[in-house]
Each structure stands twice: as structure tokens, then as C-alpha cells.
Design an enzyme around this catalytic site. Structure first.
Site, PDB file in Angstrom:
ATOM      1  CE  LYS A 164      29.225  14.722  43.867  1.00 23.77           C
ATOM      2  NZ  LYS A 164      28.575  15.575  44.847  1.00 23.77           N
ATOM      3  CD  GLN A 209      27.287  15.281  48.234  1.00 24.36           C
ATOM      4  OE1 GLN A 209      28.353  15.318  47.626  1.00 24.36           O
ATOM      5  NE2 GLN A 209      26.111  15.133  47.621  1.00 24.36           N
ATOM      6  CG  LEU A 210      24.543  21.466  49.569  1.00 27.58           C
ATOM      7  CD1 LEU A 210      23.921  22.548  48.698  1.00 27.58           C
ATOM      8  CD2 LEU A 210      24.770  21.980  50.992  1.00 27.58           C
ATOM      9  CG  ASP A 253      29.171  21.456  43.655  1.00 28.53           C
ATOM     10  OD1 ASP A 253      29.147  20.764  42.623  1.00 28.53           O
ATOM     11  OD2 ASP A 253      28.945  21.011  44.795  1.00 28.53           O
ATOM     12  CG  LEU A 302      86.364  55.711  48.128  1.00 28.02           C
ATOM     13  CD1 LEU A 302      86.218  57.116  47.558  1.00 28.02           C
ATOM     14  CD2 LEU A 302      85.931  55.707  49.590  1.00 28.02           C
ATOM     15  CD  GLU A 324      85.387  51.353  40.036  1.00 24.09           C
ATOM     16  OE1 GLU A 324      85.268  51.856  38.916  1.00 24.09           O
ATOM     17  OE2 GLU A 324      86.001  51.904  40.975  1.00 24.09           O
TER      18      GLU A 324
END
Ligand code: NAP
Length: 880
Positions: free
Chosen positions: A76, A120-121, A145, A402, A404
Site C-alpha cells: 500500500k 490494518q486487520l 476501506d 458625527l 456619514e
């Protein structure tokens, strides 16, 4: 085991005797896998081109050290490297506990650089492990997977486009498609029902419209079932279990099995075979996959495919310009609440949610509390190649003390475009507080160095210490040596040492700390990267030496530490408006003695984020004569950005003042003239609006006038101003009520801006920086302020000569003039003419990149109002 009926055996025997039968076509997994990997390699290269620095990321998590797992993992990792996927192998020892494994999975789930995570198994641990729990801990969007219940569930329900399909069945489908046979309507038989092969294979065939039978160890008539299969997929883990005579003639046979059987002819004493008896099956099947070289290589290729797919989904989700944003539409209340009450009553989104909605990655966002976050500059780098959105700059007319309502209008416009017209829109505004909090006060102006001039050599040793016989010279010190024409750092002659350590500052020329603070804020605002900021900081001139040369922060070797201090300040701050429109608040350089607009970085980042169809509404300080001129001639010159539209905010109140109404003072009630309709006086004041429209038009862009409506304004008054604006050449003039209505009150403005943004721009600067500095000043004074000419004081003439000699004459100019009049006299309203603009002093802000020119009316301090707006606000009151 399983039952084989007599009829099947007979049929098989008959077919087997057919001498005309040709052998099955071999479907090579090696070849198909190579084609898949070649295609993926190209896709990854294209991704990297489009998103510099981006790579699909894969993590393989292993527990223990099984030989077979090691072999599969190495295959892999090798395939990932070939394709350009950034693959990492995490191996936990066999002593790892389930909790430790789960913690690692969570960490990888949260890592945005990883798009695929496989466990990973089998999990080879001495501790009990719940494999189901572990596989399900993987984030479904990274489960390449396809083993989580979410992905398996989606597949079993036929949501094929929205899940990850396990790699072995996915590879089998790819191999079946290589035969050219259509799956639809065929009889398919799958042997095996495991989560990794059989069950998903069943689902895949089913949702590709085959009629599927799944067999397992309890199936009674396996051979008979196999005999009906047009497509046979075997994943039983039983060596050569399926005999050739069971296979239907011409069938497609896909063999997933990997079994080792004894073979004395091999050096290893064993060989790999599938679950199908290959020699006999090739005589009956139409197509067959070999073992090895069939399904095996395809499994790896499909893992790569899923990883690339996952990276693509990630990029798609975060493609600049693709927002999935929810706005909060406000229902304005009557009577209108105070600003503080509105702010308190707003249910804002969390900053994390807003950041996700506008396409930022979590690692690009540094939250400060619930409603603010700094955005890392990596975000801009990621979007470097994306097109910019439309760029709208909001300016004003020369106002009363003040104001705009420029910022209110800018935010209202952004809300209208965003929350009401559903166009990606960002507002960029200046931070409300002054720049001094960046702690520039007290940066070394050099005095201390002057005091120890007699100790030159000791000082040299202190500044450039000897380490193991070598002088350790900092890059800044090397630059200083080069500047002094000394092309070496060691050994130096006494004269060279003296020149190096002796700044020889002329005390009369030391820059005051206020100017330094302003320049640092301007630098923050004008830098497009950390690197540029450091370079600009290094150019700050803190004084002139007695020979007339500039002494910079780099000469003092403080520019590096200064850049480190300011690193975080350079990141724009993400916030939101009351309607949930994103806004950047960043930097607050004054509009008199600096460029007076939000940072270049905020604008650049926002322009990338909104996408080519989106809008960024940015602001410039004071009237068009001051802030807009500097926005174009300084900010746009350095950013390279070119706006599409200018919005000028005007009020009836201010235009009455320009038409002769008595002066307005903050904190005092408005004179009664302002509450009475007086069209004549208003029309008289419109000459000022016309002049400011011309000022904006001088840069070649369409101008829209937004009349910010106050409750006392009458319709005839508002119509008069709009009419006058259009007569003066404005692209359009509209009334805005966004102060009381939110974005809905700026819809007409938003629509006008949209139309104007479609016009082809003819942008040009007001002057070329290469002309003499005095001519630049004259151009601005005459074209923007309407002055007859400039009047340079002896001091400013002297400074101009000095800066020209020092090589700073080609910087743009930044004129510091009152914002209360087009002229330098704050009392002169309307359109003053025939006046001279007195330039009293000039300061070179070399780091910021402009010559700051003072006039008599200059206010170099913070513009503190006579009646600060914080009055009347409390953290705590009786009611709340
Ligand atoms: P598994 O979990 O052991 O499952 C085997 C399946 O086959 C089970 O459903 C089992 O039925 C069924 N079965 C076993 N003996 C049978 C029999 N005599 N008749 C009918 N059905 C029978 O194995 P797996 O993980 O799915 O793997 C299957 C094979 O594929 C193995 O050889 C494995 O090495 C291979 N494989 C290859 C790749 C590759 O990359 N090429 C990847 C994964 C697996 P029950 O459910 O009733 O027990």
C-alpha cells in the site's frame, strides 16, 4: 461441507468433454491496476497544480507486527508513493490497548492533512480488542476501506455515490467491467458474506442491477448455485474449492481467494492459489482472474482510488467560492433598539461554524473566544491560484463630526448582497481601536547605542559575539555591513568596527514614538505576507545620522524581534454581522497620516474566499478626497488589487451643512435647521457631493451614491440628493435604510452595485510615483482638494531634498489634512476654491512606503470625538 447434485456433475462432465471449447480470457488485475494507478497519478498531479502545497494523505494504522500485515502495508505504501499520495504508517506495539488505538484514530480523524485512514486487520494485540468498535471509530469521510457501519449501511441502501466501497469488491467490479459484460439483469453468485468481501460484493452487484445469490458455509447446493452464475465472485478462503465443472460455460469468474498450499517444487515449499480450481475453471469460464495477479493488485489500486476520491471530496467541500452558509434574517423591532441592545440580542453563530461555512480549514482558524478568530495566512497561500471576487470600496463625503455612516452602509451592503441576494460576500472593515496597543512605544530609537560609543570594540564583541572563534553575524547585521559598503564580517578594521557600531544619530532627527506607532500600523495594514512585513519593518527610518544617511530599525537589529511580536497581529480577525455575514476586522491605520483602510491581507483573503462571482465590500476612511485617494494611490498600488465599484455614502444632514446650515457638534443637540426641510440649502450643499463624485471618478471607476436615510429626512430631500448625484455622473444613487432594517434596507444599493460591477473597469492612478514628490503633492492638492497650489514650508523643502537624496523621492505621498473640509481649513464647507495648501513638514515612512506630508490642519493623534460613543454603555445594568 456442501452438496453437489448429480445433475450438476453430469452437466459439468458433458461440458468438460467439449474439445471445441476455447480457454477463458484472463482478466489481468496487474494490468488494470496499473491503468488505474496511472490515471490517479495524473489526477494527483493536477490537484497539486491547482492547490499548491496540497497532497492527498493516507494513514495506515497497524497494531502488532504480523508478517502478512507487514507485506500488505508495504504494498500500500509503495503504491501511494508512486501516485503521489502522502502515506504514513503508524505501528503500535502488540501491547497497545484498545483505548490507545482509539485515541490514535481520533487524532488522525481530526488531522485535515489526512484524507484516508485504514486500520490494518487483524489487530495483533495481546490485549482484548473490539474490532468492530475500532473500525467504527474511523471518521466515515476518511474510511477509505469502507468498513464503518455508516459506509456499509449506505452501500446496502444503494447510496453508492455517497459512501466508500470496500476495496476488494470495488476492484472486482472494475475487473468485471474490463470484460465488457454488462452486469444488469445477469445472474450473479457471490460465495462468502464477510464484511470485507462477500457482503459488500453482494450489495454492489445488486445495485448494479444483477440478480444476486449469496452463498456461505451453510449453503446446501453450492455447485448448483455456481452453475447458474453468469458472474461468479468467490471469497471463501478455501483453496481451490470451486471446481471447473461447476462453472457455467462462458461465465465471468472473479477469484478473491489467497491461499497457500504446499508445493515442493517451490523454494519456499508452498505456492499461492485462489478459491477456484484455476486449471479446470479456465476451460469453462469466458473470463477468469488469475491468482496471484488478479484481485490482489486491484485491492491496493482501489484503496488509492478511494483516498484520491476522499481528497477530492475534501477539496470540493472547501473549494473557495463554494459556501454553504446560513444567514440570520433579522426582523427589525419598533421602536429601534440601541446598538448595544441589538448586539446583545443577536444569536451569532460560533466562529468555528462561520469559518467552515466560508470554506476555511480548521487548522487555518485560531479561535479567540466564541465569536472571533484569527485566520492563518496559509489560507491565502492555499487559495493563491483562485480567481478574485468583485471588489467594492465604500467612501464618503466630507462629513460633520458625527460621520456619514460609511461603516454602517458597508456592512448593510454586505448583508444585502449576502443574506438577501445569496451572493458570497465579505465585509472588510478597520478595527475600531487605535493602533497603539501593538506596543510599538519604546522600540529602540537608538539613543542607548549612542551613549556607549566610546566602548566601540567591546560593543562590537557584545553585538557580534565570538563563538568558537567565529563571529556570529545576524542577517540584519550583515545587511548593515553591506549598507556601509563593508563586504566582510570578520576581521574588521577599527574604522570599520567604529562605523558599524556607531549609529551617529543626529538627535534632532529621531522619529517620535507616535509616528513609529502609526507607521507600524500602516505596515501591518499594507503587508501581503509575513516576509513582506519583516522587510517593511526593517526599512523603518528611526533617525538620520550626522552624515545625512537614514538609520533604520535593521541598523538597530530590532526589525526581526519586532516582526516576531507582530506575527499574530498580521492575521485578519474573522467576525460576523448581525445577519451572519462574514466580516474581517483588521488593522486601523489613520486616514490622515496613513492610508486609513482595512488591511491588504483581509481584502486579499476575502476576495479569494468569495470566489469569482462573490463580492468584497471594503471601506476607506473619511471623505473620498482623503481616504479614497489614499486607498487607491497607496493601498491599491501595493496590493495590486483593482476595485470594480466605488460607493459614496452621503447624508442629507451633511449636505445641508455644506449648503450653509450651522456647524454640528458631537454631544450637542442638532441645530433646528437640520430638522426642517430646506431644499434650497440642501441643493446648495450638493456641489460638495458632485465634487466628491468627480474625485472618485478620477480613478476611472463607476460611482454609486448611497444616501444613508435618517428618520427626519423627507422624500423630496432624499430624491433631490439622488437626482443631483445622477446628474453629476454617478452610475446610480439610491436610498439606504439598513441602519434600521439591516440588509433588507440596502437591497437597492446591492442591486446597483451588482449592475455596476459588470462594467469594464478603466482604473488609473492619479499620478506616477516617478515624478518629483512636490508634483505628486500638487496633483493631489489640485485634483482632489481643489487647491490652487501647494505652499511648501522651508522645513518641508529641506526634508524633500533630504529624502530625494536618500532615495525615497519615488514613494507615493500621504497628505495629512483635516477631514472636516476639502481644504485645510476645517471651517470651510462646500467646495472651497482658490486656496493654497500649506505643507508644513514631511516624514518619510519608508517601511510603510509613503511620504507623510503634514499640513497646518494635521491631526497626528487619534481622532478622539468630543463625545465618545462609549458613554451610556455598561457591562451590567439593573435589567440585565
Ligand atoms: P472470511 O471472513 O473468512 O469469510 C469467508 C466467507 O466464506 C464466509 O462468509 C464463509 O461463510 C464463506 N465460506 C467459508 N467456507 C465456505 C464453504 N466451504 N462454502 C461456502 N462458503 C464458505 O474471509 P474474507 O476476509 O472474506 O476473505 C475471503 C478470501 O478472500 C480469503 O482467501 C482472503 O484471503 C481473500 N481476500 C483477498 C483480498 C485481496 O486483496 N485479494 C482481500 C480480502 C480477502 P460463513 O459466513 O458461513 O462462515
Amino acid at each position: 461441507m456442501f452438496a453437489v447434485t448429480a445433475s450438476v456433475l453430469r452437466r459439468g462432465a458433458l461440458r468438460y468433454r467439449d474439445s471445441q471449447r476455447t480457454m477463458a480470457t484472463i482478466v489481468s488485475g496487474n494490468k488494470t491496476a496499473k491503468l488505474v494507478k496511472d490515471r490517479l497519478k495524473k489526477e494527483v498531479a493536477a490537484m497539486k497544480d491547482q492547490f499548491p502545497g496540497f497532497r492527498p494523505g493516507l494513514v495506515v494504522l497497524q497494531v502488532g507486527d504480523r508478517d502478512d500485515s507487514n507485506l500488505y502495508i508495504s504494498m500500500k505504501l509503495k503504491a501511494a508513493a508512486e501516485i503521489g499520495i502522502n502515506a504514513n504508517h503508524i505501528r503500535l506495539p502488540e501491547t497497545a490497548t484498545e483505548d490507545e488505538v482509539l485515541q490514535r484514530i481520533v487524532a488522525v480523524n481530526e488531522n485535515p492533512a489526512v484524507h484516508g485512514l485504514i486500520v490494518q486487520l487483524p489487530l495483533d494485540s495481546i490485549n482484548p480488542m473490539n474490532t468492530e468498535k475500532v473500525t467504527n471509530a474511523v471518521a466515515p469521510e476518511k474510511d477509505v476501506d469502507g468498513l464503518t457501519s455508516i459506509n456499509a449501511g449506505k452501500l446496502s441502501r444503494g447510496d453508492l455515490g455517497d459512501c466508500f466501497i470496500p476495496c476488494t469488491p470495488n476492484g472486482c467490479m472494475e475487473l468485471i467491467s474490463q470484460t465488457g459484460l454488462s452486469v444488469m439483469g445477469k445472474n450473479a453468485v457471490v460465495i462468502g458474506r464477510s464484511k470485507i468481501v462477500g457482503a459488500p460484493m453482494h450489495d454492489l452487484l445488486l445495485w448494479n442491477h444483477a440478480t444476486v445469490t449469496t452463498c456461505h458455509s451453510k449453503t446446501l447446493d453450492l455447485a448448483e448455485q455456481v452453475g447458474r452464475a453468469d458472474i461468479l465472485v468467490v471469497g471463501a478462503g478455501r483453496a481451490e474449492m470451486v471446481k471447473g465443472e461447476w462453472v457455467k460455460e462462458g461465465a465471468v469468474v472473479i477469484d478473491c481467494g489467497i491461499n497457500h498450499i504446499p508445493d515442493s517444487s517451490k523454494a519456499s515449499g508452498k505456492r499461492v492459489v485462489g478459491d477456484v480450481h484455476y486449471p479446470s475453471a479456465t476451460e469453462r469460464a469466458g473470463y477468469i482472474t488469475p491468482v496471484p495477479g488478479g484481485v490482489g493488485p486491484m485491492t491496493v489500486a482501489m484503496l488509492m482510488k478511494n483516498t484520491v476520491e476522499s481528497a477530492k471530496r475534501f477539496l470540493q467541500k472547501y473549494t473557495p467560492g463554494k459556501w454553504n452558509i446560513e444567514y440570520t434574517k433579522k426582523n427589525p423591532l419598533e421602536p429601534q433598539l440601541s446598538d448595544a441592545e441589538i448586539s446583545c440580542s443577536c444569536q451569532s453563530k460560533t466562529i468555528g461554524q462561520l469559518a467552515r461555512e466560508v470554506g476555511l480549514f480548521s487548522e487555518e482558524v485560531e479561535p479567540y473566544g466564541r465569536s472571533r478568530a484569527k485566520i492563518r495566512l496559509d489560507a491565502l497561500k492555499r487559495m493563491e491560484k483562485q480567481p478574485d471576487g468583485k471588489y467594492v470600496v465604500v467612501t464618503g463625503i466630507t462629513s460633520t463630526p458625527l460621520g456619514e455612516g460609511k461603516r454602517t452602509t458597508a456592512l448593510g451592503l454586505a448583508q444585502a448582497l449576502g443574506a438577501h441576494l445569496n451572493i458570497n460576500t465579505f465585509a472588510c472593515v478597520q478595527e475600531p481601536s487605535p493602533g497603539s496597543f501593538f506596543g510599538a512605544r519604546g522600540i529602540a530609537v537608538g539613543g542607548g547605542y549612542s551613549q556607549i560609543i566610546p566602548l566601540e570594540e567591546a560593543l562590537f564583541d557584545l553585538l557580534v559575539p565570538l563563538r568558537e572563534g567565529q563571529r556570529s553575524v545576524s542577517p540584519a547585521q550583515l545587511n548593515r555591513l553591506t549598507k556601509l559598503g563593508i563586504e566582510k564580517s570578520d576581521p574588521l578594521t577599527r574604522t570599520e568596527i567604529r562605523r558599524f557600531v556607531k549609529l551617529d544619530i543626529d538627535p534632532d532627527t529621531a522619529t517620535d514614538s507616535g509616528s513609529l506607532e502609526n507607521e507600524i500600523m500602516a505596515i501591518l495594514s499594507l503587508s501581503s505576507s509575513e516576509e513582506e512585513m519583516q522587510q517593511r519593518l526593517a526599512k523603518i527610518v528611526v533617525a538620520t545620522n550626522k552624515s545625512g544617511d537614514p538609520v533604520t530599525t535593521e541598523d538597530l537589529d530590532v526589525s526581526g524581534p519586532l516582526a516576531m511580536l507582530l506575527k499574530d497581529a498580521l492575521k485578519p480577525v474573522l467576525m460576523q454581522t448581525v445577519e451572519g455575514t462574514p466580516a474581517f476586522l483588521h488593522t486601523s491605520p489613520l486616514a490622515d497620516i496613513a492610508q486609513g483602510s482595512p488591511s491588504i491581507l483581509a481584502d486579499k483573503l476575502a476576495l479569494k474566499m468569495v470566489g469569482s462571482e462573490g463580492f468584497v465590500v471594503t471601506e476607506s476612511g473619511h471623505g473620498a478626497d482623503i481616504g479614497l485617494e489614499k486607498f487607491f494611490n497607496i493601498k491599491c498600488r501595493y496590493s495590486g488589487l483593482r476595485p470594480d465599484v466605488v460607493v459614496i455614502v452621503a447624508t442629507v444632514r451633511t449636505l445641508k451643512m455644506h449648503g450653509g446650515a450651522p456647524p454640528v457638534q458631537a454631544g450637542l443637540p442638532l441645530p433646528k435647521e437640520y430638522s426642517q426641510e430646506n431644499l434650497k440649502q440642501l441643493e446648495g450643499g450638493c456641489c460638495h457631493l458632485k465634487r466628491q463624485i468627480e474625485n472618485a471618478q478620477a480613478f476611472g471607476l463607476p460611482v454609486i451614491v448611497a444616501v444613508n436615510k435618517f428618520s427626519g429626512d423627507t422624500d423630496p430631500e432624499l430624491e433631490l440628493v439622488c437626482g443631483q448625484a445622477r446628474e453629476a455622473g454617478a452610475f446610480d444613487a439610491v436610498q439606504c435604510t439598513n441602519w434600521s432594517e439591516g440588509g433588507a434596507g440596502a437591497l437597492a444599493l446591492a442591486e446597483a452595485v451588482q449592475r455596476a460591477a459588470k462594467l469594464p473597469g478603466q482604473f488609473s492612478f492619479l499620478y506616477d510615483t516617478q515624478i518629483p514628490a512636490a508634483d505628486k503633492l500638487r496633483t493631489v492638492a489640485q485634483k482632489m482638494y481643489g487647491a490652487k497650489d501647494i505652499d511648501l514650508s522651508p522645513k518641508s523643502k529641506e526634508k524633500l531634498a533630504l529624502y530625494t537624496k536618500q532615495g525615497f523621492g519615488n514613494l507615493p505621498v500621504c497628505i495629512a489634512k483635516t477631514h472636516l473640509s476639502l481644504s485645510n481649513d476645517p471651517m470651510l464647507k462646500g467646495v472651497p476654491t482658490n486656496f493654497m495648501l500649506p505643507i508644513t513638514d514631511i516624514k518619510a515612512h519608508v517601511g510603510a512606503g509613503f511620504l507623510c506630508c503634514m499640513t497646518e490642519s494635521t491631526n497626528t493623534e487619534m481622532d478622539d470625538p468630543m463625545w465618545p460613543c462609549f458613554h451610556g454603555n455598561n457591562l451590567y445594568s439593573d435589567s440585565k
